[in-house]
Enzyme design. Structure first.
Site, PDB file in Angstrom:
ATOM      1  N   TYR A 121       0.821  -1.219   0.000  1.00  0.00           N
ATOM      2  CA  TYR A 121       0.000   0.000   0.000  1.00  0.00           C
ATOM      3  C   TYR A 121       0.850   1.262   0.000  1.00  0.00           C
ATOM      4  CZ  TYR A 121      -4.250  -2.605   0.910  1.00  0.00           C
ATOM      5  OH  TYR A 121      -5.314  -3.447   0.801  1.00  0.00           O
ATOM      6  N   TYR A 155     -14.702  -4.577   2.398  1.00  0.00           N
ATOM      7  CA  TYR A 155     -13.306  -4.973   2.169  1.00  0.00           C
ATOM      8  C   TYR A 155     -13.104  -6.345   2.800  1.00  0.00           C
ATOM      9  CZ  TYR A 155      -8.333  -5.421   2.105  1.00  0.00           C
ATOM     10  OH  TYR A 155      -7.074  -5.918   1.872  1.00  0.00           O
ATOM     11  N   ASP A 190     -17.453 -12.174   8.108  1.00  0.00           N
ATOM     12  CA  ASP A 190     -16.011 -11.949   8.048  1.00  0.00           C
ATOM     13  C   ASP A 190     -15.611 -11.201   9.326  1.00  0.00           C
ATOM     14  OD1 ASP A 190     -13.451 -11.037   7.703  1.00  0.00           O
ATOM     15  OD2 ASP A 190     -13.765 -10.169   5.717  1.00  0.00           O
ATOM     16  N   LYS A 218      -6.000 -11.853  12.002  1.00  0.00           N
ATOM     17  CA  LYS A 218      -5.601 -10.702  12.827  1.00  0.00           C
ATOM     18  C   LYS A 218      -5.447 -11.056  14.317  1.00  0.00           C
ATOM     19  CE  LYS A 218      -7.365  -7.188   9.644  1.00  0.00           C
ATOM     20  NZ  LYS A 218      -6.227  -6.442   9.176  1.00  0.00           N
TER      21      LYS A 218
HETATM   22  N1  PMP Z   1     -11.379  -9.105   6.025  1.00  0.00           N
HETATM   23  C1  PMP Z   1     -11.433  -7.959   6.718  1.00  0.00           C
HETATM   24  C2  PMP Z   1     -12.734  -7.519   7.313  1.00  0.00           C
HETATM   25  C3  PMP Z   1     -10.271  -7.181   6.877  1.00  0.00           C
HETATM   26  O1  PMP Z   1     -10.338  -6.028   7.557  1.00  0.00           O
HETATM   27  C4  PMP Z   1      -9.061  -7.651   6.315  1.00  0.00           C
HETATM   28  C5  PMP Z   1      -7.754  -6.898   6.474  1.00  0.00           C
HETATM   29  N2  PMP Z   1      -7.801  -5.601   6.844  1.00  0.00           N
HETATM   30  C6  PMP Z   1      -9.073  -8.847   5.605  1.00  0.00           C
HETATM   31  C7  PMP Z   1     -10.241  -9.562   5.485  1.00  0.00           C
HETATM   32  C8  PMP Z   1      -7.830  -9.381   4.950  1.00  0.00           C
HETATM   33  O2  PMP Z   1      -6.953  -9.850   5.892  1.00  0.00           O
HETATM   34  P1  PMP Z   1      -5.402 -10.010   5.524  1.00  0.00           P
HETATM   35  O3  PMP Z   1      -4.860  -8.618   5.419  1.00  0.00           O
HETATM   36  O4  PMP Z   1      -4.829 -10.757   6.682  1.00  0.00           O
HETATM   37  O5  PMP Z   1      -5.307 -10.760   4.255  1.00  0.00           O
END
Ligand code: PMP
Length: 421
Positions: free
Chosen positions: A15, A142, A234, A263
Site C-alpha cells: 500500500y 473490504y 467476516d 488478525k
Molecule cells: N477481512 C477484513 C474484514 C479485513 O479487515 C481484512 C484486512 N484488513 C481482511 C479480510 C484481509 O486480511 P489479511 O490482510 O490478513 O489478508
C-alpha cells in the site's frame, strides 16, 4: 548503510507509492501498546499494527508458549497428519463461537480465510448439483487482496487495475430502518442464484470504519436463512473483542453459516487464518466421489507455532482483565466522542466497542485520497503516535493493554490537531 537505507534498496512495501512515500520508520522493539525506533523514540500503536495486536507487543506469555512450541514441533504437513495445537485451538475456539459452528479449516491470513469461505459456499451448491454462482456483499466492503476476496470487496482504487477480471457480485447498501425491507426484497428476488451473502459484521473497517446496527444485520441474516442463502461473517477485523463483545456476531441472535478469523486470532503475533462452518456445510463435501473434496490448502496450513501463539492469545483473551480493559477503552472512547462531537471540524464521530472513528470536515467529499490524510499521519507520527487515517477519517483501535495515560495522550493530540491543522 543504516536500516532505512538498506530497506530502500531491497524492499517493496505494501500500500505504498514507492516514488513519493517518505522513508519507513525503523522499528526495532515493541512492548505493551508501544513500539520503539532505532533511536529509542516511542510510538503509541493507536492502530494495533494493522488491527492485529490485542494484548500488546512482544507479550512475554505468548513469546514463552511460541518458544516452547518451536522446540517441540515447528511444522508438519496438515493433509494426512494432525498435531495437538491445531486440535486444541479448534476445540477451544469453536466452544466460544455461536454453537452452530462445528468445523474449523485453517489457512494463513484474513484474505485466505475469506477465499476458503467463498469456495466452501460455491462448492456447497455445486456438490449438490444445484450450482449457484452469485454472491451478495455490501457496497464498500473490504475482505482482502487476493482475487476472490477482492471480487467480494467494493470496487475501488484498490481493485481498479483488476476490475475486469473480478467475478460479478451483487452489492447492496448497509442496512438501516428505511431500507431494510427493500434489501430483503432484493435478496428474495435473487435467492435462487445466490450462493451466499458475505459481510463485515457491524463495522466496515477499510471503508472508513462505517458502522451499522446489529438489529438490521440480524434481520438480514435471518432473511437469508429463510430464503436458503448461506451467510459468511467476516470477523477478520471484528473478532476477538474489537466491538466490545468477544465476536461481533455475539451482538446478534441469528447465527451465520460460516465465520472467518485472522488478525487478533494469534494476538497479532503470527500469520494464521481460520474459517469455521456448520455441520451442514461440512456434510455437503462428504462423498465417495473424490471430486466433492474441498481442494484447498496452503503449505503452512495450521502451522503449530502459529497455533500455539493463538492458544496463548486465547488464554489471555479469556482473562477477566482483558474484558475489563475492553470495557475501559470503550467507555473512554465514548467520553471522548461526547467531548469532540460538536467541534466545527468534526463531521461525525462513531464508535463500536474499542473502535472510534472521526470524520474530519474538509469541505469536500470523504475520500481515501484526501490530502489531509498525509498531513494528519505525519502530525501524529511526529507526536509519537501511530494513526493511519483512512483519507479524512481518523480512527483509534489500540491494543487492549493500552494505559489510560497513553490513550488520553492520543485524544489530547487529536484535539490539538483539530486546532492546529
Ligand atoms: N477481512 C477484513 C474484514 C479485513 O479487515 C481484512 C484486512 N484488513 C481482511 C479480510 C484481509 O486480511 P489479511 O490482510 O490478513 O489478508
Amino acid at each position: 548503510m543504516n536500516l532505512v537505507e538498506r530497506d530502500l534498496k531491497v524492499i517493496w512495501h505494501p500500500y505504498t507509492q514507492m516514488q513519493t512515500a517518505k522513508p519507513p520508520v525503523p522499528i526495532v522493539r515493541g512492548e505493551g501498546a508501544c513500539l520503539y525506533d532505532e533511536d529509542g523514540k516511542k510510538y503509541i500503536d493507536g492502530v494495533s499494527s494493522w488491527w492485529v495486536n490485542i494484548h500488546g507487543h512482544s507479550h512475554p506469555y505468548i513469546a514463552k508458549k511460541v518458544a516452547e512450541q518451536l522446540t517441540q514441533l515447528e511444522h508438519v504437513i496438515f493433509a494426512g497428519f494432525t498435531h495437538p495445537t491445531a486440535v486444541e485451538l479448534a476445540e477451544r475456539l469453536l466452544a466460544i463461537l455461536p454453537n452452530n459452528q462445528q468445523k474449523a479449516f485453517y489457512s494463513d491470513n484474513g484474505s485466505t480465510a475469506v477465499e476458503v469461505a467463498i469456495k466452501m459456499c460455491l462448492q456447497y451448491w455445486n456438490n449438490q448439483d444445484k450450482p449457484r454462482t452469485k454472491i451478495l456483499a455490501f457496497k464498500n466492503a473490504y475482505h482482502g487482496d487476493t482475487f476472490g476476496a477482492m471480487a467480494v470487496s467494493g470496487r475501488s482504487a484498490f481493485t481498479a487495475a483488476f476490475d475486469s477480471l473480478l467475478f460479478e457480485v451483487e452489492f447492496i447498501d448497509l442496512p438501516n430502518q428505511s431500507n431494510i425491507q427493500n434489501l430483503k426484497s432484493q435478496i428474495s428476488n435473487l435467492k435462487s442464484q445466490l450462493a451466499c451473502f458475505i459481510f463485515e459484521p457491524l463495522v466496515q473497517g477499510s471503508a472508513g470504519m462505517l458502522m451499522y446496527k446489529a438489529e438490521y444485520l440480524n434481520e438480514l441474516v435471518a432473511h437469508c436463512r429463510k430464503e436458503g442463502v448461506l451467510t459468511i461473517a467476516d470477523e477478520v477485523f471484528t473478532g476477538f473483542g474489537r466491538t466490545g463483545k468477544r465476536f461481533a456476531c455475539d451482538h446478534i441472535t441469528e447465527q451465520p453459516d460460516i465465520m472467518c478469523f485472522s488478525k487478533g486470532l494469534t494476538g497479532g503475533t503470527m500469520a494464521l487464518g481460520l474459517t469455521t462452518c456448520t455441520q451442514q456445510i461440512f456434510d455437503a463435501f462428504l462423498s465417495d466421489d473424490r471430486l466433492k473434496t474441498l481442494f484447498h490448502g496452503h503449505s503452512f496450513t495450521a502451522n503449530p507455532v502459529a497455533c500455539s501463539a493463538a492458544l496463548a492469545s486465547m488464554d489471555l483473551f479469556l482473562e477477566t482483565s482483558t474484558a475489563e480493559n475492553i470495557k475501559r477503552i470503550a467507555n473512554s472512547h465514548s467520553q471522548f466522542a461526547l467531548k469532540i462531537k460538536d467541534h466545527p471540524k468534526i463531521k461525525t464521530v462513531r464508535q463500536t466497542g474499542t473502535i472510534i472513528a472521526m470524520e474530519w470536515e474538509t469541505g469536500d467529499n470523504t475520500s481515501y485520497f484526501s490530502s489531509l490524510r498525509d498531513k494528519l499521519y505525519h502530525y501524529f507520527l511526529s507526536a509519537g503516535i501511530i494513526l493511519r487515517p483512512l483519507g479524512n477519517i481518523i480512527y483509534i483501535l489500540p491494543p487492549y493493554c493500552i494505559t489510560n495515560a497513553d490513550l488520553n495522550y492520543i485524544y489530547s493530540k487529536i484535539e490539538q490537531a483539530l486546532e492546529e491543522i
